[in-house]
Design an enzyme around this catalytic site. Structure first.
Site, PDB file in Angstrom:
ATOM      1  N   ASP A  31       0.853  -1.199   0.000  1.00 53.91           N
ATOM      2  CA  ASP A  31       0.000   0.000   0.000  1.00 53.91           C
ATOM      3  C   ASP A  31       0.884   1.243   0.000  1.00 53.91           C
ATOM      4  O   ASP A  31       1.898   1.303   0.707  1.00 53.91           O
ATOM      5  CB  ASP A  31      -0.910  -0.008   1.235  1.00 53.91           C
ATOM      6  CG  ASP A  31      -2.091   0.942   1.090  1.00 53.91           C
ATOM      7  OD1 ASP A  31      -3.234   0.477   1.061  1.00 53.91           O
ATOM      8  OD2 ASP A  31      -1.849   2.173   1.008  1.00 53.91           O
ATOM      9  N   ILE A  32       0.480   2.229  -0.766  1.00 55.03           N
ATOM     10  CA  ILE A  32       1.262   3.468  -0.882  1.00 55.03           C
ATOM     11  C   ILE A  32       1.187   4.296   0.405  1.00 55.03           C
ATOM     12  O   ILE A  32       2.066   5.119   0.663  1.00 55.03           O
ATOM     13  CB  ILE A  32       0.771   4.283  -2.105  1.00 55.03           C
ATOM     14  CG1 ILE A  32       1.844   5.203  -2.625  1.00 55.03           C
ATOM     15  CG2 ILE A  32      -0.523   5.020  -1.817  1.00 55.03           C
ATOM     16  CD1 ILE A  32       1.548   5.771  -4.009  1.00 55.03           C
ATOM     17  N   ASN A  87     -12.895  -3.640   2.110  1.00 54.51           N
ATOM     18  CA  ASN A  87     -13.909  -2.587   2.113  1.00 54.51           C
ATOM     19  C   ASN A  87     -14.768  -2.750   0.864  1.00 54.51           C
ATOM     20  O   ASN A  87     -14.237  -2.923  -0.237  1.00 54.51           O
ATOM     21  CB  ASN A  87     -13.243  -1.204   2.125  1.00 54.51           C
ATOM     22  CG  ASN A  87     -12.463  -0.962   3.408  1.00 54.51           C
ATOM     23  OD1 ASN A  87     -12.884  -1.373   4.485  1.00 54.51           O
ATOM     24  ND2 ASN A  87     -11.318  -0.316   3.299  1.00 54.51           N
ATOM     25  N   GLY A  93     -16.608   2.120   2.963  1.00 51.62           N
ATOM     26  CA  GLY A  93     -15.373   2.905   2.970  1.00 51.62           C
ATOM     27  C   GLY A  93     -14.426   2.581   1.834  1.00 51.62           C
ATOM     28  O   GLY A  93     -13.251   2.960   1.868  1.00 51.62           O
ATOM     29  N   GLN A  94     -14.902   1.910   0.794  1.00 52.27           N
ATOM     30  CA  GLN A  94     -14.021   1.573  -0.333  1.00 52.27           C
ATOM     31  C   GLN A  94     -13.697   2.833  -1.131  1.00 52.27           C
ATOM     32  O   GLN A  94     -14.595   3.638  -1.422  1.00 52.27           O
ATOM     33  CB  GLN A  94     -14.716   0.543  -1.241  1.00 52.27           C
ATOM     34  CG  GLN A  94     -13.816   0.035  -2.361  1.00 52.27           C
ATOM     35  CD  GLN A  94     -14.484  -1.068  -3.196  1.00 52.27           C
ATOM     36  OE1 GLN A  94     -15.640  -1.408  -2.973  1.00 52.27           O
ATOM     37  NE2 GLN A  94     -13.742  -1.598  -4.154  1.00 52.27           N
ATOM     38  N   HIS A 100     -10.057  -5.664  -3.618  1.00 57.51           N
ATOM     39  CA  HIS A 100      -8.749  -5.901  -2.999  1.00 57.51           C
ATOM     40  C   HIS A 100      -8.903  -6.301  -1.543  1.00 57.51           C
ATOM     41  O   HIS A 100      -9.819  -5.857  -0.868  1.00 57.51           O
ATOM     42  CB  HIS A 100      -7.841  -4.667  -3.116  1.00 57.51           C
ATOM     43  CG  HIS A 100      -8.458  -3.396  -2.593  1.00 57.51           C
ATOM     44  ND1 HIS A 100      -9.356  -2.650  -3.331  1.00 57.51           N
ATOM     45  CD2 HIS A 100      -8.306  -2.739  -1.422  1.00 57.51           C
ATOM     46  CE1 HIS A 100      -9.735  -1.593  -2.635  1.00 57.51           C
ATOM     47  NE2 HIS A 100      -9.118  -1.626  -1.460  1.00 57.51           N
ATOM     48  N   HIS A 102      -6.882  -6.001   1.924  1.00 62.69           N
ATOM     49  CA  HIS A 102      -5.756  -5.412   2.651  1.00 62.69           C
ATOM     50  C   HIS A 102      -5.207  -6.486   3.594  1.00 62.69           C
ATOM     51  O   HIS A 102      -5.978  -7.167   4.281  1.00 62.69           O
ATOM     52  CB  HIS A 102      -6.211  -4.242   3.530  1.00 62.69           C
ATOM     53  CG  HIS A 102      -6.745  -3.056   2.804  1.00 62.69           C
ATOM     54  ND1 HIS A 102      -5.999  -1.912   2.601  1.00 62.69           N
ATOM     55  CD2 HIS A 102      -7.952  -2.808   2.259  1.00 62.69           C
ATOM     56  CE1 HIS A 102      -6.753  -1.008   1.970  1.00 62.69           C
ATOM     57  NE2 HIS A 102      -7.934  -1.529   1.757  1.00 62.69           N
TER      58      HIS A 102
END
Ligand code: AMP
Ligand code: ZN
Length: 116
Positions: A31-32, A87, A93-94, A100, A102
């Site tokens: 994740d960035i 999400n 909250g996507q 994906h 997490h």
């Protein structure tokens, strides 16, 4: 593949990512904006907006994702466990509308829901 989807672009290599894993069906990358020392995402290469778009035809793909998650978590040093988050939709909250998972760990993981 969706033309303008950021995760499709990552899968195609059009946007750089720190790759964790790749096979013919799945792709994983860090994740960035990590929320813990280890935070990466596991995505299907096939574009699906969210978990809400899946049906029985995706059961094997979703199963592979969940079975792969602990193996990748261990490879990333998460030997005591990890959190998986999916999400789904704006109500969940996507923010990126490419399905994906997490995978998060390595620090203090607070309870999912605060009860105070
Ligand atoms: P979600 O809120 O579940 O849709 O999560 C989207 C996640 O994608 C967030 O944690 C972002 O930090 C992450 N993200 C967005 N753009 C990128 C990118 N280019 N590379 C890696 N992670 C990204
Ligand atoms: Zn996509």
């Amino acid at each position: 593949m969706a033309v303008n989807c950021i995760f499709c672009k990552i899968v195609r290599g059009e946007i750089p990512s720190r790759k964790v894993y790749e096979d013919e069906e799945l792709f994983a990358f860090h994740d960035i904006a990590p929320v813990a020392p280890v935070h990466f995402m596991l995505v299907p290469k096939q574009h699906l907006d969210s978990l809400a778009e899946t049906d029985d035809s995706h059961a094997a793909l979703l199963g592979r994702m969940l079975v792969l998650a602990p193996a990748l978590a261990k490879q990333q040093g998460l030997h005591n466990g990890f959190r998986t988050v999916i999400n789904t939709g704006s109500g969940g909250g996507q923010e990126v509308f490419h399905l994906h998972v997490h995978i998060i760990g390595g620090g203090r993981i607070p309870p999912m829901v605060r009860r105070d």
